[in-house]
Design a protein around this motif. Structure first.
Motif, PDB file in Angstrom:
ATOM      1  N   LEU A  14       0.771  -1.304   0.142  1.00 28.24           N
ATOM      2  CA  LEU A  14       0.002   0.042   0.013  1.00 28.24           C
ATOM      3  C   LEU A  14       0.740   1.339   0.034  1.00 28.24           C
ATOM      4  O   LEU A  14       0.637   2.276  -0.671  1.00 28.24           O
ATOM      5  N   LYS A  15       1.878   1.263   0.896  1.00 27.01           N
ATOM      6  CA  LYS A  15       2.745   2.352   0.918  1.00 27.01           C
ATOM      7  C   LYS A  15       3.636   2.478  -0.476  1.00 27.01           C
ATOM      8  O   LYS A  15       3.841   3.751  -1.027  1.00 27.01           O
ATOM      9  N   SER A  16       3.790   1.482  -0.979  1.00 27.00           N
ATOM     10  CA  SER A  16       4.548   1.656  -2.511  1.00 27.00           C
ATOM     11  C   SER A  16       3.879   2.184  -3.506  1.00 27.00           C
ATOM     12  O   SER A  16       4.378   2.898  -4.362  1.00 27.00           O
ATOM     13  N   ARG A  17       2.450   1.989  -3.300  1.00 30.27           N
ATOM     14  CA  ARG A  17       1.455   2.235  -4.161  1.00 30.27           C
ATOM     15  C   ARG A  17       1.130   3.794  -4.135  1.00 30.27           C
ATOM     16  O   ARG A  17       0.546   4.439  -4.931  1.00 30.27           O
ATOM     17  N   MET A  18       1.107   4.378  -2.970  1.00 30.00           N
ATOM     18  CA  MET A  18       0.839   5.590  -2.724  1.00 30.00           C
ATOM     19  C   MET A  18       1.532   6.567  -3.249  1.00 30.00           C
ATOM     20  O   MET A  18       1.192   7.648  -3.769  1.00 30.00           O
ATOM     21  N   ALA A  19       2.922   6.545  -3.319  1.00 28.10           N
ATOM     22  CA  ALA A  19       3.792   7.493  -4.061  1.00 28.10           C
ATOM     23  C   ALA A  19       4.444   6.898  -5.278  1.00 28.10           C
ATOM     24  O   ALA A  19       4.974   5.657  -5.373  1.00 28.10           O
ATOM     25  N   TYR A  20       4.766   7.697  -6.364  1.00 29.40           N
ATOM     26  CA  TYR A  20       5.398   7.122  -7.671  1.00 29.40           C
ATOM     27  C   TYR A  20       7.081   7.182  -7.344  1.00 29.40           C
ATOM     28  O   TYR A  20       7.638   7.943  -6.734  1.00 29.40           O
ATOM     29  N   GLU A  21       7.460   5.872  -7.723  1.00 22.91           N
ATOM     30  CA  GLU A  21       8.968   5.719  -7.479  1.00 22.91           C
ATOM     31  C   GLU A  21       9.612   5.702  -8.665  1.00 22.91           C
ATOM     32  O   GLU A  21       8.966   4.836  -9.756  1.00 22.91           O
ATOM     33  N   LYS A  22      10.516   6.369  -9.338  1.00 22.73           N
ATOM     34  CA  LYS A  22      11.343   6.425 -10.407  1.00 22.73           C
ATOM     35  C   LYS A  22      11.826   4.707 -10.548  1.00 22.73           C
ATOM     36  O   LYS A  22      12.334   4.254  -9.693  1.00 22.73           O
ATOM     37  N   PRO A  23      11.717   4.467 -12.086  1.00 23.13           N
ATOM     38  CA  PRO A  23      12.181   3.393 -12.426  1.00 23.13           C
ATOM     39  C   PRO A  23      13.869   3.000 -11.842  1.00 23.13           C
ATOM     40  O   PRO A  23      14.193   2.001 -11.442  1.00 23.13           O
ATOM     41  N   THR A  24      14.547   4.323 -11.805  1.00 23.85           N
ATOM     42  CA  THR A  24      16.017   3.846 -11.379  1.00 23.85           C
ATOM     43  C   THR A  24      16.153   3.837 -10.043  1.00 23.85           C
ATOM     44  O   THR A  24      16.969   2.938  -9.551  1.00 23.85           O
ATOM     45  N   THR A  25      15.295   4.479  -9.158  1.00 18.83           N
ATOM     46  CA  THR A  25      15.293   4.370  -7.819  1.00 18.83           C
ATOM     47  C   THR A  25      14.658   2.796  -7.087  1.00 18.83           C
ATOM     48  O   THR A  25      15.255   2.491  -6.261  1.00 18.83           O
ATOM     49  N   GLU A  26      13.875   2.476  -7.975  1.00 16.59           N
ATOM     50  CA  GLU A  26      13.408   1.136  -7.522  1.00 16.59           C
ATOM     51  C   GLU A  26      14.228   0.212  -7.995  1.00 16.59           C
ATOM     52  O   GLU A  26      14.492  -0.732  -7.095  1.00 16.59           O
ATOM     53  N   ARG A  27      15.128   0.227  -9.189  1.00 18.94           N
ATOM     54  CA  ARG A  27      16.121  -0.817  -9.367  1.00 18.94           C
ATOM     55  C   ARG A  27      17.167  -0.754  -8.425  1.00 18.94           C
ATOM     56  O   ARG A  27      17.826  -1.432  -7.706  1.00 18.94           O
ATOM     57  N   LYS A  28      17.637   0.547  -7.939  1.00 14.77           N
ATOM     58  CA  LYS A  28      18.721   0.628  -7.151  1.00 14.77           C
ATOM     59  C   LYS A  28      18.381   0.211  -5.755  1.00 14.77           C
ATOM     60  O   LYS A  28      19.069  -0.470  -4.962  1.00 14.77           O
ATOM     61  N   ARG A  29      17.221   0.447  -5.273  1.00 17.82           N
ATOM     62  CA  ARG A  29      16.438  -0.170  -3.885  1.00 17.82           C
ATOM     63  C   ARG A  29      16.554  -1.769  -4.139  1.00 17.82           C
ATOM     64  O   ARG A  29      16.809  -2.403  -3.071  1.00 17.82           O
ATOM     65  N   LYS A  30      15.860  -2.344  -5.108  1.00 14.20           N
ATOM     66  CA  LYS A  30      15.934  -3.857  -5.183  1.00 14.20           C
ATOM     67  C   LYS A  30      17.344  -4.502  -5.184  1.00 14.20           C
ATOM     68  O   LYS A  30      17.484  -5.406  -4.740  1.00 14.20           O
ATOM     69  N   LYS A  31      18.228  -3.901  -5.945  1.00 11.45           N
ATOM     70  CA  LYS A  31      19.824  -4.190  -5.961  1.00 11.45           C
ATOM     71  C   LYS A  31      20.146  -4.245  -4.598  1.00 11.45           C
ATOM     72  O   LYS A  31      20.882  -5.133  -4.147  1.00 11.45           O
ATOM     73  N   ALA A  32      20.005  -3.070  -3.785  1.00 10.16           N
ATOM     74  CA  ALA A  32      20.460  -3.043  -2.562  1.00 10.16           C
ATOM     75  C   ALA A  32      19.823  -3.873  -1.516  1.00 10.16           C
ATOM     76  O   ALA A  32      20.713  -4.519  -0.704  1.00 10.16           O
ATOM     77  N   ALA A  33      18.640  -4.387  -1.640  1.00 11.38           N
ATOM     78  CA  ALA A  33      17.941  -5.388  -1.017  1.00 11.38           C
ATOM     79  C   ALA A  33      18.630  -6.749  -0.951  1.00 11.38           C
ATOM     80  O   ALA A  33      18.916  -7.553  -0.366  1.00 11.38           O
ATOM     81  N   ALA A  34      18.846  -6.921  -2.551  1.00 11.86           N
ATOM     82  CA  ALA A  34      19.722  -8.377  -2.907  1.00 11.86           C
ATOM     83  C   ALA A  34      20.940  -8.498  -2.397  1.00 11.86           C
ATOM     84  O   ALA A  34      21.182  -9.782  -1.798  1.00 11.86           O
ATOM     85  N   VAL A  35      21.781  -7.276  -2.667  1.00 11.98           N
ATOM     86  CA  VAL A  35      22.942  -7.571  -1.758  1.00 11.98           C
ATOM     87  C   VAL A  35      23.081  -7.738  -0.221  1.00 11.98           C
ATOM     88  O   VAL A  35      23.811  -8.543   0.274  1.00 11.98           O
ATOM     89  N   ALA A  36      22.049  -6.927   0.333  1.00 13.92           N
ATOM     90  CA  ALA A  36      21.668  -7.074   1.817  1.00 13.92           C
ATOM     91  C   ALA A  36      21.448  -8.510   2.085  1.00 13.92           C
ATOM     92  O   ALA A  36      22.035  -9.171   2.810  1.00 13.92           O
ATOM     93  N   ARG A  37      20.543  -9.294   1.374  1.00 15.23           N
ATOM     94  CA  ARG A  37      20.177 -10.446   1.456  1.00 15.23           C
ATOM     95  C   ARG A  37      21.300 -11.651   1.183  1.00 15.23           C
ATOM     96  O   ARG A  37      21.468 -12.487   2.069  1.00 15.23           O
TER      97      ARG A  37
END
Length: 70
Positions: A32-55
């Motif tokens: 719900l929080k992610s759908r409330m505000a638009y996230e640019k594709p570059t920031t989304e990729r960066k966030r997902k990449k950081a989460a993958a590295v942390a995992r």
């Protein structure tokens, strides 16, 4: 749709706690929080990449033997 059925003689607070836990497990609030505000594709990729590295780091840390304490 998340549902929590009240058990016999169960206090409302306990049922509410169970409901919150189930909603948290399903990830409904996070979506719900992610759908409330638009996230640019570059920031989304960066966030997902950081989460993958942390995992990956967490997985490697768990696989290693503990350090000796001496």
């Amino acid at each position: 749709m998340t549902k929590v059925l009240l058990k016999e003689n169960e206090p409302f607070d306990v049922a509410m706690r169970r409901f919150r836990r189930t909603v948290e497990r399903t990830g409904l609030i996070q979506e719900l929080k992610s759908r409330m505000a638009y996230e640019k594709p570059t920031t989304e990729r960066k966030r997902k990449k950081a989460a993958a590295v942390a995992r990956l780091r967490k997985q490697i840390r768990r696989a290693q033997l503990p350090k000796k304490f001496y």
